[in-house]
Scaffold this active site. Sequence first.
Site, PDB file in Angstrom:
ATOM      1  N   GLY A  31       0.802  -1.221   0.000  1.00 14.39           N
ATOM      2  CA  GLY A  31       0.000   0.000   0.000  1.00 14.39           C
ATOM      3  C   GLY A  31       0.834   1.270   0.000  1.00 14.39           C
ATOM      4  O   GLY A  31       1.869   1.356  -0.668  1.00 14.39           O
ATOM      5  N   ASP A  33       2.594   2.483   2.354  1.00 12.32           N
ATOM      6  CA  ASP A  33       3.887   2.233   2.997  1.00 12.32           C
ATOM      7  C   ASP A  33       4.927   1.798   1.947  1.00 12.32           C
ATOM      8  O   ASP A  33       6.050   2.350   1.876  1.00 12.32           O
ATOM      9  CB  ASP A  33       3.673   1.127   4.050  1.00 12.32           C
ATOM     10  CG  ASP A  33       4.817   0.959   5.030  1.00 12.32           C
ATOM     11  OD1 ASP A  33       5.777   1.747   4.968  1.00 12.32           O
ATOM     12  OD2 ASP A  33       4.731   0.037   5.866  1.00 12.32           O
TER      13      ASP A  33
HETATM   14  N1  AR6 Z   1      -0.663   7.704  -2.021  1.00 13.07           N
HETATM   15  C1  AR6 Z   1      -1.781   7.912  -1.263  1.00 13.07           C
HETATM   16  N2  AR6 Z   1      -2.563   6.909  -0.809  1.00 13.07           N
HETATM   17  C2  AR6 Z   1      -2.215   5.642  -1.136  1.00 13.07           C
HETATM   18  C3  AR6 Z   1      -1.071   5.340  -1.910  1.00 13.07           C
HETATM   19  C4  AR6 Z   1      -0.288   6.430  -2.363  1.00 13.07           C
HETATM   20  N3  AR6 Z   1       0.816   6.259  -3.095  1.00 13.07           N
HETATM   21  N4  AR6 Z   1      -1.004   3.987  -2.065  1.00 13.07           N
HETATM   22  C5  AR6 Z   1      -2.069   3.459  -1.418  1.00 13.07           C
HETATM   23  N5  AR6 Z   1      -2.805   4.455  -0.863  1.00 13.07           N
HETATM   24  P1  AR6 Z   1      -2.934   0.931   3.126  1.00 13.07           P
HETATM   25  P2  AR6 Z   1      -3.571   0.615   5.992  1.00 13.07           P
HETATM   26  C6  AR6 Z   1      -4.060   4.380  -0.079  1.00 13.07           C
HETATM   27  O1  AR6 Z   1      -3.299  -0.482   2.861  1.00 13.07           O
HETATM   28  O2  AR6 Z   1      -4.970   0.213   5.701  1.00 13.07           O
HETATM   29  C7  AR6 Z   1       0.831  -1.775   4.645  1.00 13.07           C
HETATM   30  O3  AR6 Z   1       1.272  -3.002   4.135  1.00 13.07           O
HETATM   31  C8  AR6 Z   1      -4.905   3.142  -0.178  1.00 13.07           C
HETATM   32  O4  AR6 Z   1      -5.620   3.107  -1.400  1.00 13.07           O
HETATM   33  O5  AR6 Z   1      -1.721   1.469   2.496  1.00 13.07           O
HETATM   34  O6  AR6 Z   1      -3.315   1.599   7.106  1.00 13.07           O
HETATM   35  C9  AR6 Z   1       1.495  -1.399   5.969  1.00 13.07           C
HETATM   36  O7  AR6 Z   1       2.816  -1.882   6.050  1.00 13.07           O
HETATM   37  C10 AR6 Z   1      -5.823   3.335   1.014  1.00 13.07           C
HETATM   38  O8  AR6 Z   1      -6.875   4.251   0.686  1.00 13.07           O
HETATM   39  O9  AR6 Z   1      -2.776   1.217   4.725  1.00 13.07           O
HETATM   40  C11 AR6 Z   1       0.597  -2.066   6.961  1.00 13.07           C
HETATM   41  O10 AR6 Z   1       0.934  -3.429   7.145  1.00 13.07           O
HETATM   42  C12 AR6 Z   1      -4.909   4.016   2.045  1.00 13.07           C
HETATM   43  O11 AR6 Z   1      -3.772   4.471   1.301  1.00 13.07           O
HETATM   44  C13 AR6 Z   1      -0.770  -1.961   6.342  1.00 13.07           C
HETATM   45  O12 AR6 Z   1      -0.554  -1.885   4.944  1.00 13.07           O
HETATM   46  C14 AR6 Z   1      -4.429   3.120   3.166  1.00 13.07           C
HETATM   47  O13 AR6 Z   1      -4.199   1.804   2.697  1.00 13.07           O
HETATM   48  C15 AR6 Z   1      -1.485  -0.722   6.784  1.00 13.07           C
HETATM   49  O14 AR6 Z   1      -2.792  -0.729   6.308  1.00 13.07           O
END
Ligand code: AR6
Length: 172
Positions: A31, A33
């Site tokens: 994601g 991260d």
């Molecule tokens: N810019 C902005 N938002 C984004 C981007 C980006 N480049 N890429 C994804 N998103 P998530 P969580 C959005 O899963 O639920 C990781 O593996 C995405 O579409 O990134 O807090 C960490 O290491 C969604 O709307 O974070 C943790 O293990 C939002 O960011 C876990 O995921 C959050 O999705 C954290 O899960």
Amino acid sequence: MELEILSGDITMVEADAIVNAANNSLLGGGGVDGAIHRAAGPELLHECRTLGGCGTGMAKITKGYRLPAKYVIHTVGPIWHGGGANEENLLASCYKNSLLLAEKYNCRYVAFPSISTGAYSFPLQKASKIAVKAIMEFQSIENVVEKASIVCFDKKTKEYYDKALKEYFKKD
Ligand code: AR6
């Protein structure tokens, strides 16, 4: 505090600090991260290895390395377990603790992703309301942070945050 809802990729945002939705290890993941680590380069992981992880609802700061942002604030959102595990308060703490850290590092503009609503499955409608409220009602000590944005990666997320911000102002 001025709050703006944006569409796009947070790694491109020229903020003083961007916030990472990390996990307890702070050693990267998928994601947002994964995107932040890829864009910042391997030095980010080197610094993260020195931090000793991070508790859920808490935040830690690193440099931004190859990102346009000067700093990355790593916060760990709660995994959604149905709502009975203090998820709502923990999510609000992510925003609050990130802003406290931003203030400490003199950041005037901070960009957030939609914390916990991807891999961690927090319901978007609840999460968007909590995020807007936590940012708008942040009790600043020195009024350092002037502007925050929530950078939404997809259309559905943008729609929920736009609605949450509109409804927040309607209440007053
Ligand atoms: N810019 C902005 N938002 C984004 C981007 C980006 N480049 N890429 C994804 N998103 P998530 P969580 C959005 O899963 O639920 C990781 O593996 C995405 O579409 O990134 O807090 C960490 O290491 C969604 O709307 O974070 C943790 O293990 C939002 O960011 C876990 O995921 C959050 O999705 C954290 O899960």
